[in-house]
Scaffold this motif. Structure first.
Motif, PDB file in Angstrom:
ATOM      1  N   ALA A 115       0.841  -1.201   0.000  1.00 21.28           N
ATOM      2  CA  ALA A 115       0.000   0.000   0.000  1.00 21.28           C
ATOM      3  C   ALA A 115       0.876   1.251   0.000  1.00 21.28           C
ATOM      4  O   ALA A 115       1.843   1.328  -0.751  1.00 21.28           O
ATOM      5  N   CYS A 116       0.555   2.219   0.850  1.00 22.45           N
ATOM      6  CA  CYS A 116       1.248   3.511   0.810  1.00 22.45           C
ATOM      7  C   CYS A 116       2.700   3.427   1.246  1.00 22.45           C
ATOM      8  O   CYS A 116       3.490   4.334   0.974  1.00 22.45           O
ATOM      9  N   SER A 117       3.085   2.358   1.921  1.00 25.58           N
ATOM     10  CA  SER A 117       4.485   2.146   2.311  1.00 25.58           C
ATOM     11  C   SER A 117       5.279   1.461   1.207  1.00 25.58           C
ATOM     12  O   SER A 117       6.477   1.198   1.371  1.00 25.58           O
ATOM     13  N   GLY A 118       4.643   1.173   0.096  1.00 28.35           N
ATOM     14  CA  GLY A 118       5.229   0.312  -0.919  1.00 28.35           C
ATOM     15  C   GLY A 118       6.560   0.767  -1.467  1.00 28.35           C
ATOM     16  O   GLY A 118       7.473  -0.049  -1.651  1.00 28.35           O
ATOM     17  N   PHE A 119       6.702   2.057  -1.748  1.00 27.53           N
ATOM     18  CA  PHE A 119       7.966   2.511  -2.333  1.00 27.53           C
ATOM     19  C   PHE A 119       9.130   2.296  -1.377  1.00 27.53           C
ATOM     20  O   PHE A 119      10.207   1.845  -1.789  1.00 27.53           O
ATOM     21  N   LEU A 120       8.937   2.587  -0.101  1.00 26.53           N
ATOM     22  CA  LEU A 120      10.032   2.403   0.858  1.00 26.53           C
ATOM     23  C   LEU A 120      10.315   0.930   1.100  1.00 26.53           C
ATOM     24  O   LEU A 120      11.481   0.552   1.312  1.00 26.53           O
ATOM     25  N   TYR A 121       9.295   0.083   1.058  1.00 24.27           N
ATOM     26  CA  TYR A 121       9.524  -1.362   1.100  1.00 24.27           C
ATOM     27  C   TYR A 121      10.349  -1.802  -0.118  1.00 24.27           C
ATOM     28  O   TYR A 121      11.278  -2.607  -0.018  1.00 24.27           O
ATOM     29  N   MET A 235       4.228   6.375  12.133  1.00 22.83           N
ATOM     30  CA  MET A 235       5.169   7.159  11.338  1.00 22.83           C
ATOM     31  C   MET A 235       6.180   7.874  12.232  1.00 22.83           C
ATOM     32  O   MET A 235       7.358   7.992  11.878  1.00 22.83           O
ATOM     33  N   CYS A 236       5.739   8.328  13.384  1.00 22.78           N
ATOM     34  CA  CYS A 236       6.678   8.945  14.334  1.00 22.78           C
ATOM     35  C   CYS A 236       7.668   7.916  14.859  1.00 22.78           C
ATOM     36  O   CYS A 236       8.883   8.178  14.929  1.00 22.78           O
ATOM     37  N   GLN A 237       7.174   6.732  15.223  1.00 17.93           N
ATOM     38  CA  GLN A 237       8.066   5.683  15.708  1.00 17.93           C
ATOM     39  C   GLN A 237       9.073   5.272  14.643  1.00 17.93           C
ATOM     40  O   GLN A 237      10.267   5.113  14.930  1.00 17.93           O
ATOM     41  N   ALA A 238       8.599   5.104  13.417  1.00 14.43           N
ATOM     42  CA  ALA A 238       9.492   4.698  12.331  1.00 14.43           C
ATOM     43  C   ALA A 238      10.556   5.756  12.078  1.00 14.43           C
ATOM     44  O   ALA A 238      11.731   5.444  11.842  1.00 14.43           O
ATOM     45  N   VAL A 256      11.895  16.631   5.654  1.00 17.40           N
ATOM     46  CA  VAL A 256      11.072  15.441   5.891  1.00 17.40           C
ATOM     47  C   VAL A 256      10.128  15.285   4.708  1.00 17.40           C
ATOM     48  O   VAL A 256       9.423  16.231   4.328  1.00 17.40           O
ATOM     49  N   ILE A 257      10.127  14.097   4.115  1.00 18.38           N
ATOM     50  CA  ILE A 257       9.198  13.787   3.023  1.00 18.38           C
ATOM     51  C   ILE A 257       8.248  12.718   3.539  1.00 18.38           C
ATOM     52  O   ILE A 257       8.563  11.522   3.524  1.00 18.38           O
ATOM     53  N   PRO A 258       7.075  13.134   4.035  1.00 21.36           N
ATOM     54  CA  PRO A 258       6.127  12.173   4.592  1.00 21.36           C
ATOM     55  C   PRO A 258       5.126  11.708   3.544  1.00 21.36           C
ATOM     56  O   PRO A 258       4.892  12.394   2.525  1.00 21.36           O
ATOM     57  N   HIS A 259       4.519  10.579   3.796  1.00 20.00           N
ATOM     58  CA  HIS A 259       3.419  10.134   2.955  1.00 20.00           C
ATOM     59  C   HIS A 259       2.337  11.202   2.940  1.00 20.00           C
ATOM     60  O   HIS A 259       1.991  11.779   3.971  1.00 20.00           O
ATOM     61  N   GLN A 260       1.805  11.451   1.748  1.00 25.06           N
ATOM     62  CA  GLN A 260       0.833  12.527   1.569  1.00 25.06           C
ATOM     63  C   GLN A 260      -0.600  11.981   1.652  1.00 25.06           C
ATOM     64  O   GLN A 260      -1.267  11.766   0.645  1.00 25.06           O
ATOM     65  N   ALA A 261      -1.070  11.768   2.869  1.00 24.51           N
ATOM     66  CA  ALA A 261      -2.425  11.249   3.064  1.00 24.51           C
ATOM     67  C   ALA A 261      -3.380  12.322   3.570  1.00 24.51           C
ATOM     68  O   ALA A 261      -4.529  12.379   3.152  1.00 24.51           O
ATOM     69  N   GLY A 311      24.425  16.566   0.270  1.00 28.03           N
ATOM     70  CA  GLY A 311      24.795  16.546   1.678  1.00 28.03           C
ATOM     71  C   GLY A 311      23.635  16.710   2.630  1.00 28.03           C
ATOM     72  O   GLY A 311      23.778  16.444   3.827  1.00 28.03           O
ATOM     73  N   ASP A 312      22.478  17.141   2.129  1.00 24.52           N
ATOM     74  CA  ASP A 312      21.308  17.293   2.991  1.00 24.52           C
ATOM     75  C   ASP A 312      20.851  15.941   3.525  1.00 24.52           C
ATOM     76  O   ASP A 312      20.890  14.929   2.805  1.00 24.52           O
ATOM     77  N   ILE A 313      20.391  15.928   4.762  1.00 26.11           N
ATOM     78  CA  ILE A 313      19.803  14.727   5.344  1.00 26.11           C
ATOM     79  C   ILE A 313      18.298  14.758   5.109  1.00 26.11           C
ATOM     80  O   ILE A 313      17.619  15.727   5.468  1.00 26.11           O
ATOM     81  N   LEU A 314      17.786  13.696   4.500  1.00 21.71           N
ATOM     82  CA  LEU A 314      16.361  13.573   4.217  1.00 21.71           C
ATOM     83  C   LEU A 314      15.781  12.443   5.052  1.00 21.71           C
ATOM     84  O   LEU A 314      16.416  11.407   5.249  1.00 21.71           O
ATOM     85  N   LEU A 315      14.557  12.639   5.509  1.00 20.35           N
ATOM     86  CA  LEU A 315      13.817  11.596   6.205  1.00 20.35           C
ATOM     87  C   LEU A 315      12.559  11.306   5.408  1.00 20.35           C
ATOM     88  O   LEU A 315      11.709  12.176   5.239  1.00 20.35           O
ATOM     89  N   LEU A 316      12.453  10.075   4.900  1.00 14.22           N
ATOM     90  CA  LEU A 316      11.274   9.625   4.162  1.00 14.22           C
ATOM     91  C   LEU A 316      10.487   8.694   5.062  1.00 14.22           C
ATOM     92  O   LEU A 316      11.057   7.759   5.649  1.00 14.22           O
ATOM     93  N   VAL A 317       9.174   8.903   5.188  1.00 17.48           N
ATOM     94  CA  VAL A 317       8.384   8.066   6.093  1.00 17.48           C
ATOM     95  C   VAL A 317       6.969   7.885   5.540  1.00 17.48           C
ATOM     96  O   VAL A 317       6.384   8.826   4.993  1.00 17.48           O
ATOM     97  N   ALA A 318       6.450   6.669   5.665  1.00 19.08           N
ATOM     98  CA  ALA A 318       5.142   6.353   5.087  1.00 19.08           C
ATOM     99  C   ALA A 318       4.375   5.381   5.979  1.00 19.08           C
ATOM    100  O   ALA A 318       4.945   4.684   6.827  1.00 19.08           O
ATOM    101  N   PHE A 319       3.062   5.341   5.732  1.00 16.47           N
ATOM    102  CA  PHE A 319       2.158   4.457   6.459  1.00 16.47           C
ATOM    103  C   PHE A 319       1.041   4.063   5.504  1.00 16.47           C
ATOM    104  O   PHE A 319       0.534   4.905   4.755  1.00 16.47           O
ATOM    105  N   GLY A 320       0.646   2.773   5.537  1.00 13.82           N
ATOM    106  CA  GLY A 320      -0.402   2.346   4.622  1.00 13.82           C
ATOM    107  C   GLY A 320      -1.149   1.125   5.119  1.00 13.82           C
ATOM    108  O   GLY A 320      -0.884   0.583   6.192  1.00 13.82           O
TER     109      GLY A 320
END
Length: 332
Positions: A115-121, A235-238, A256-261, A311-320
């Motif tokens: 589902a919405c976590s698919g790309f990160l999986y 998503m916070c825990q992850a 931070v690039i979060p899932h757009q729900a 060099g930027d640090i990115l955080l990608l996070v999703a939930f589905g």
């Protein structure tokens, strides 16, 4: 998990269908309003694929753009993973159709469903493939035609979703300071909560028949309040776990690039992590929730717009649905 996976993102691409469906358009379909949708979700419009436009069509165009950005020829791709819950058909996999359409003749391909976590999986799966064998270059794609799963009479769900695709080229690289390095990741699943967000019909548990088709079991069913609560928590825990494994804190994160729900979910996550709004990427207002496509589309738009620099640090996070959740920390 933090690991020795020596892989970096070297190119991104995305594709959004031409048709724009606004909140005002939806007012003509169901009992709703632009004010109601905007206030509760943050969504103003979404993209809808053409009737003859398939998930693999969108995935292939996003893939071509990612390959162009990376300077990689299709025949150099060793692996294609497509994350989707809206495949062209049950089989062959959507990845097989993408392989054909882009001419990636040397690639192994398969789909995953998270589902919405698919790309990160899919990103984490590709990293292990590239580090565990002779394959060195992968295409990771999130693509969805969610309009094919929408009940257009259900105002609680039809306002949320849209279509689109995003892709990233992942390459094995043993240089520790290589740009685009994925430095940590985390994934989780709780199947006990599967009933809260699902498409119940169409599989072996509930085949579509003449007797049940009027109930529209092959459309999205969601318990919104419960889903919201679990989304924020997980998503916070992850995010915290991936940052800890990377030896970083939220203060180190440039974007931070979060899932757009839902805009409220994004705001709640940013607040809990202590990240200011200007360091959170949002395109929800333009596209709605595109499930597995949201993270790669956001990443591509951030990349192309200059929102992120080397060099930027990115955080990608999703939930589905599943429920599933995942996060990745990347040093761009």
């Amino acid at each position: 998990m933090s690991d020795n996976c020596q892989c970096s993102i070297i190119g991104t691409g995305s594709y959004m269908p031409a048709r724009v469906l606004t909140n005002h358009d939806l007012e003509k379909l169901v009992e709703t309003s632009d004010e109601w949708i905007t206030t509760r979700t943050g969504i103003k419009e979404r993209r809808i694929a053409a009737p003859d436009e398939t998930t693999s069509d969108m995935a292939s165009e996003a893939a071509r753009r990612a390959l162009h950005t990376a300077g990689i020829k299709p025949e150099e791709v060793d692996l294609i993973i497509v994350a989707t819950v809206t495949p062209d058909m049950f089989f062959p996999s959507t990845a097989c159709f993408v392989q054909k359409k882009i001419g990636a003749t040397n690639a192994v391909g398969f789909d995953i469903s998270a589902a919405c976590s698919g790309f990160l999986y899919a990103l984490q799966t590709a990293r292990h493939f590239l580090n565990g064998g002779p394959r060195k270059t992968a295409l990771v794609i999130g693509a969805e035609k969610l309009s094919s799963l929408i009940n257009w009479t259900d105002r609680n769900t039809c306002v949320l979703f849209g279509d689109g695709a995003g892709a990233a080229v992942i390459r094995w690289d043993d240089q520790p300071d290589a740009p685009g390095r994925v430095i940590s990741s985390f994934m989780g699943t709780d199947g006990n909560l599967a009933d809260l967000l699902k498409v119940p019909g169409g599989g072996t548990a509930l085949p579509i028949t003449a007797e049940n088709v009027h109930l529209r079991p092959n459309t999205i069913h969601m318990e919104g309040r419960e889903t919201f609560k679990h989304a924020v928590t997980r998503m916070c825990q992850a995010s915290e776990k991936a940052l800890k494994e990377a030896g970083l804190t939220a203060q180190d994160v440039k974007l931070v690039i979060p899932h757009q729900a839902n805009a409220r979910i994004i705001s709640a996550i940013a607040e809990r992590l202590g990240v200011p709004e200007e360091r959170t990427f949002i395109n929800l207002d333009k596209y709605g929730n595109t499930s597995a496509a949201t993270i790669p589309v956001c990443l591509d738009e951030a990349n192309r717009s200059g929102r992120i620099q080397r060099g930027d640090i990115l955080l990608l996070v999703a939930f589905g649905g599943g429920f599933t959740w995942a996060s990745s920390v990347i040093r761009w």
